[in-house]
Enzyme design. Sequence first.
Site, PDB file in Angstrom:
ATOM      1  N   ASP A 190       2.927 -14.795  19.140  1.00 23.84           N
ATOM      2  CA  ASP A 190       2.718 -13.937  17.972  1.00 23.84           C
ATOM      3  C   ASP A 190       4.085 -13.656  17.367  1.00 23.84           C
ATOM      4  OD1 ASP A 190       0.205 -11.777  17.119  1.00 23.84           O
ATOM      5  OD2 ASP A 190       2.214 -11.404  16.325  1.00 23.84           O
ATOM      6  N   GLU A 239     -13.991 -23.106   0.120  1.00 24.23           N
ATOM      7  CA  GLU A 239     -15.326 -22.987   0.704  1.00 24.23           C
ATOM      8  C   GLU A 239     -16.353 -22.833  -0.409  1.00 24.23           C
ATOM      9  OE1 GLU A 239     -15.106 -19.777   3.544  1.00 24.23           O
ATOM     10  OE2 GLU A 239     -13.770 -20.913   4.854  1.00 24.23           O
ATOM     11  N   HIS A 272     -17.971 -20.919   8.118  1.00 28.39           N
ATOM     12  CA  HIS A 272     -17.352 -19.574   8.125  1.00 28.39           C
ATOM     13  C   HIS A 272     -18.321 -18.514   8.656  1.00 28.39           C
ATOM     14  CE1 HIS A 272     -13.914 -17.165   6.104  1.00 28.39           C
ATOM     15  NE2 HIS A 272     -14.347 -16.529   7.164  1.00 28.39           N
ATOM     16  N   ILE A 273     -18.836 -18.783   9.844  1.00 27.34           N
ATOM     17  CA  ILE A 273     -19.816 -17.861  10.441  1.00 27.34           C
ATOM     18  C   ILE A 273     -19.245 -17.132  11.654  1.00 27.34           C
ATOM     19  CG2 ILE A 273     -21.934 -19.013   9.672  1.00 27.34           C
ATOM     20  CD1 ILE A 273     -21.850 -20.341  12.578  1.00 27.34           C
ATOM     21  N   GLY A 288     -17.700 -14.462  12.123  1.00 28.54           N
ATOM     22  CA  GLY A 288     -18.003 -13.028  12.222  1.00 28.54           C
ATOM     23  C   GLY A 288     -19.422 -12.693  11.816  1.00 28.54           C
TER      24      GLY A 288
HETATM   25  N1  LIG Z   1     -14.104 -16.943  11.023  1.00 26.62           N
HETATM   26  C1  LIG Z   1     -14.474 -15.737  10.645  1.00 26.62           C
HETATM   27  O1  LIG Z   1     -15.609 -15.498  10.273  1.00 26.62           O
HETATM   28  C2  LIG Z   1     -13.486 -14.620  10.723  1.00 26.62           C
HETATM   29  C3  LIG Z   1     -13.949 -13.312  10.947  1.00 26.62           C
HETATM   30  C4  LIG Z   1     -13.018 -12.291  11.071  1.00 26.62           C
HETATM   31  C5  LIG Z   1     -11.664 -12.557  10.930  1.00 26.62           C
HETATM   32  N2  LIG Z   1     -11.251 -13.815  10.658  1.00 26.62           N
HETATM   33  C6  LIG Z   1      -9.822 -14.132  10.497  1.00 26.62           C
HETATM   34  O2  LIG Z   1      -9.231 -14.163  11.784  1.00 26.62           O
HETATM   35  C7  LIG Z   1      -7.827 -13.876  11.671  1.00 26.62           C
HETATM   36  C8  LIG Z   1      -7.411 -12.884  12.734  1.00 26.62           C
HETATM   37  O3  LIG Z   1      -8.082 -11.654  12.536  1.00 26.62           O
HETATM   38  P1  LIG Z   1      -7.597 -10.339  13.307  1.00 26.62           P
HETATM   39  O4  LIG Z   1      -8.535  -9.251  12.972  1.00 26.62           O
HETATM   40  O5  LIG Z   1      -7.333 -10.659  14.741  1.00 26.62           O
HETATM   41  O6  LIG Z   1      -6.202 -10.095  12.556  1.00 26.62           O
HETATM   42  P2  LIG Z   1      -4.966  -9.242  13.065  1.00 26.62           P
HETATM   43  O7  LIG Z   1      -4.223  -8.869  11.851  1.00 26.62           O
HETATM   44  O8  LIG Z   1      -5.417  -8.180  14.008  1.00 26.62           O
HETATM   45  O9  LIG Z   1      -4.101 -10.295  13.914  1.00 26.62           O
HETATM   46  C9  LIG Z   1      -3.353 -11.328  13.373  1.00 26.62           C
HETATM   47  C10 LIG Z   1      -2.162 -11.562  14.287  1.00 26.62           C
HETATM   48  O10 LIG Z   1      -1.509 -12.757  13.892  1.00 26.62           O
HETATM   49  C11 LIG Z   1      -0.113 -12.542  14.006  1.00 26.62           C
HETATM   50  N3  LIG Z   1       0.538 -13.554  13.157  1.00 26.62           N
HETATM   51  C12 LIG Z   1       0.558 -13.620  11.811  1.00 26.62           C
HETATM   52  N4  LIG Z   1       1.180 -14.746  11.411  1.00 26.62           N
HETATM   53  C13 LIG Z   1       1.547 -15.403  12.532  1.00 26.62           C
HETATM   54  C14 LIG Z   1       2.202 -16.635  12.776  1.00 26.62           C
HETATM   55  N5  LIG Z   1       2.590 -17.409  11.782  1.00 26.62           N
HETATM   56  N6  LIG Z   1       2.418 -17.007  14.055  1.00 26.62           N
HETATM   57  C15 LIG Z   1       2.025 -16.208  15.078  1.00 26.62           C
HETATM   58  N7  LIG Z   1       1.398 -15.031  14.916  1.00 26.62           N
HETATM   59  C16 LIG Z   1       1.148 -14.646  13.657  1.00 26.62           C
HETATM   60  C17 LIG Z   1       0.073 -11.120  13.566  1.00 26.62           C
HETATM   61  O11 LIG Z   1       1.316 -10.592  14.000  1.00 26.62           O
HETATM   62  C18 LIG Z   1      -1.117 -10.443  14.226  1.00 26.62           C
HETATM   63  O12 LIG Z   1      -0.833 -10.002  15.525  1.00 26.62           O
HETATM   64  C19 LIG Z   1      -7.614 -13.377  10.243  1.00 26.62           C
HETATM   65  O13 LIG Z   1      -7.048 -14.415   9.478  1.00 26.62           O
HETATM   66  C20 LIG Z   1      -9.027 -13.077   9.769  1.00 26.62           C
HETATM   67  O14 LIG Z   1      -9.161 -13.216   8.380  1.00 26.62           O
HETATM   68  C21 LIG Z   1     -12.124 -14.859  10.570  1.00 26.62           C
END
Ligand SMILES: NC(=O)c1ccc[n+]([C@@H]2O[C@H](COP(=O)([O-])OP(=O)(O)OC[C@H]3O[C@@H](n4cnc5c(N)ncnc54)[C@H](O)[C@@H]3O)[C@@H](O)[C@H]2O)c1
Length: 398
Positions: free
Chosen positions: A170, A258, A281-282, A284
């Site tokens: 991270d 998308e 994109h499911i 969540g």
């Molecule tokens: N697929 C889905 O349906 C779905 C659902 C919910 C969230 N998401 C996505 O999942 C991702 C994570 O969500 P979250 O709630 O855990 O977010 P979060 O903000 O809690 O965590 C993201 C983490 O990534 C770290 N980070 C950012 N850039 C980085 C890099 N280049 N290298 C290493 N670490 C890095 C940040 O420091 C942070 O700790 C988001 O992009 C969110 O949009 C997708």
Amino acid sequence: MRALLLENLHPLASKILGEAGIEVSTHSGAMDEDELIEALDGIDLLGIRSKTEVSARVLEARPDLCAIGAFCIGTNQIDLAAAAQLGIAAFNAPYSNTRSVVELAIANIIAMARRLTERDKALHAGIWDKSATGSHEVRGRTLGIVGYGNIGSQLSVVAEMLGMQVYFYDVEDKLALGNARRCSSLEELLDNAETISLHVDGRAGNAGIFGADQFARMRPRSLFLNLSRGFVVDYDALRDAVVSGHIAGAAVDVFPKEPKIRGDRFDSPLRGLSNVILTPHIGGSTEEAQEDIGRFVGTKLRDYVTQGTTALSVNLPSLTPGRSSHAQRITHIHQNTPGVLAHLNQILAEHDVNVGGQVLATKGHTGYVVTDTDSELSQDMLEALTAVPETIRLRVLD
Ligand SMILES: NC(=O)c1ccc[n+]([C@@H]2O[C@H](COP(=O)([O-])OP(=O)(O)OC[C@H]3O[C@@H](n4cnc5c(N)ncnc54)[C@H](O)[C@@H]3O)[C@@H](O)[C@H]2O)c1
């Protein structure tokens, strides 16, 4: 108070608001700007998902709106700055679908390790392909998590329960949970893990962070997952890595472009590849997550209206003021400039209002102060507070 909930929100939201004495009306679809302006006449609370745009024009036409609940994760559909300037609080549900994403990631890891989608397709095609070749347990295998936030860290815990060894990288210094090991660079993570799962956030600097060089650096026959954001990965490079056999399987839930509507056509360089699991994109999208979103945002709106609580508001300073049952509460949103608090307190003193408790928080250009008192609040005094030049909004909570 009246609430309007659009876009088929979970019924729990109506229940929570209704039980707090708020009159709730619902509408199944989204609304365009003009429809929304019309519908917001006399409405204090608005609930939406991602399809209703709450633009500056809408907000300026309905400045008496008290709060907006985005019953989803993203808040791009709301002009948050315009809302803050008008003293309209906005809330979302940043954590409600975390577990759902984690469970899909785990399902994908096991499905890829066992090549389940290939076996499934073969059997549906009438081919009995019983073989252990290329099929693995996940127990004892290494998982490399990129981005150890809400989702990445929870995946770490669940993966360890399956007997996986977890490494993570991270950009921020994160507490390693369980036996997970922190890596000091992405390269170190790629060298150590045989399954890489991306869970970074959507900051602009993350565009294309995973491409040909990173796939080449991954250990041969590794598995790759992206359930974070589409634009962080070069999918042409992923295709090449899968076709060459360097990457043994991939699971992708998010794409740079998308389709907007369910049933629309989808195109990607990843279509048609063996042991590549594509989902629309499911990550969540579960009924449990929807219910939790209804509960979470419904509660935030209720607590803002009844107690002035702004905890986790995406555009106002965060305050969680406790509430004594007998006090009256004045909430005051103002421009964050020096001397406002002193001015407010001077007015309270001049009107013999005894302050029983007071909390202040600021965020950017906005300040928020909550004052509790047992004294009588005269109309004169409330008018004087409203007339303070920096005042954006004043509310009295009984
Ligand atoms: N697929 C889905 O349906 C779905 C659902 C919910 C969230 N998401 C996505 O999942 C991702 C994570 O969500 P979250 O709630 O855990 O977010 P979060 O903000 O809690 O965590 C993201 C983490 O990534 C770290 N980070 C950012 N850039 C980085 C890099 N280049 N290298 C290493 N670490 C890095 C940040 O420091 C942070 O700790 C988001 O992009 C969110 O949009 C997708």
